[in-house]
Design an enzyme around this catalytic site. Structure first.
Site, PDB file in Angstrom:
ATOM      1  N   ASN A 129      47.443  33.995  44.926  1.00  0.00           N
ATOM      2  CA  ASN A 129      47.625  34.225  43.440  1.00  0.00           C
ATOM      3  C   ASN A 129      49.062  34.784  43.336  1.00  0.00           C
ATOM      4  OD1 ASN A 129      45.723  33.301  41.672  1.00  0.00           O
ATOM      5  ND2 ASN A 129      44.216  34.807  43.000  1.00  0.00           N
ATOM      6  N   HIS A 154      39.606  37.257  37.846  1.00  0.00           N
ATOM      7  CA  HIS A 154      38.279  37.068  38.550  1.00  0.00           C
ATOM      8  C   HIS A 154      38.008  35.459  38.801  1.00  0.00           C
ATOM      9  CE1 HIS A 154      34.396  38.539  39.634  1.00  0.00           C
ATOM     10  NE2 HIS A 154      34.037  37.615  38.708  1.00  0.00           N
TER      11      HIS A 154
END
Length: 200
Positions: A14, A110
């Site tokens: 990420n 998430h």
């Protein structure tokens, strides 16, 4: 210029998506000032070094108690004068005083569509194992602001991903990353950076 700190425990895929988005100009008016990990072997630290970004390891294991670790973490974060803290797979609970001090300036990615498969104990592959066990047809990822609860802060962006026949937790995790996480995390940061630029 939005100064960003990225907190990460593992490989940093990420983080890479964010760095690529800054480089390509998808995220403008922003820079990653520091990458902090609780794990000295996290490949994310290497990614930071490759990009000439400060890579800092602060591990709870190096402190006699959690309070001292929190002191050091907060001191380091304060020192960088960050506008935004991005939790990109950071497997350490954020101290409440840090949440208070940086209210609405900490975001988290998430790997599910909150409120499904979130909260205490839901992280990494466990999220995808739970989604498959439940038999859901759609999963995805969520970027949200961090508050005192676990995955309970205001939602910024969500993206749905189809669950396919024969998916394993690993296969589903990879698809959620590629189709959702790596897209909406840079997108959310770009939105926040743009908002700050408009205010300036």
């Amino acid at each position: 210029m939005l100064r960003i700190g990225v907190l990460v425990s593992g490989g940093g895929t990420n983080l890479q998506a964010v760095l690529d988005a800054v480089k390509s100009g998808q995220i403008s008016n922003a820079e990653v000032a520091v990458v902090i990990s609780n794990n000295q072997n996290a490949y994310a630290l290497k990614r930071a070094e490759i990009h000439g970004i400060d890579a800092v390891c602060i591990s709870p294991k190096d402190f006699s108690n959690r309070e001292l670790f929190h002191d050091e973490l907060l001191d380091r974060i304060d020192a960088y004068q960050l506008d935004l803290i991005v939790l990109a797979g950071f497997l350490v609970t954020i101290p409440e005083r840090m949440i208070k001090k940086y209210r609405n300036r900490i975001i988290n990615i998430h790997p599910s569509l909150i409120p499904a498969f979130c909260g205490s104990g839901y992280y990494g592959l466990k999220v995808h194992e739970a989604a498959l066990a439940r038999g859901v047809k759609i999963t995805g990822a969520t970027v949200h602001y961090v508050d005192e609860g676990t995955d309970t802060g205001p939602i910024i962006l969500q993206k749905a991903v189809e669950v396919k026949e024969g998916d394993t937790p690993g296969r589903l995790q990879k698809r959620v990353m590629e189709e959702a996480e790596w897209k909406i995390l840079p997108q959310a940061i770009a939105m926040i950076a743009k908002k700050q630029e408009e205010k300036a």
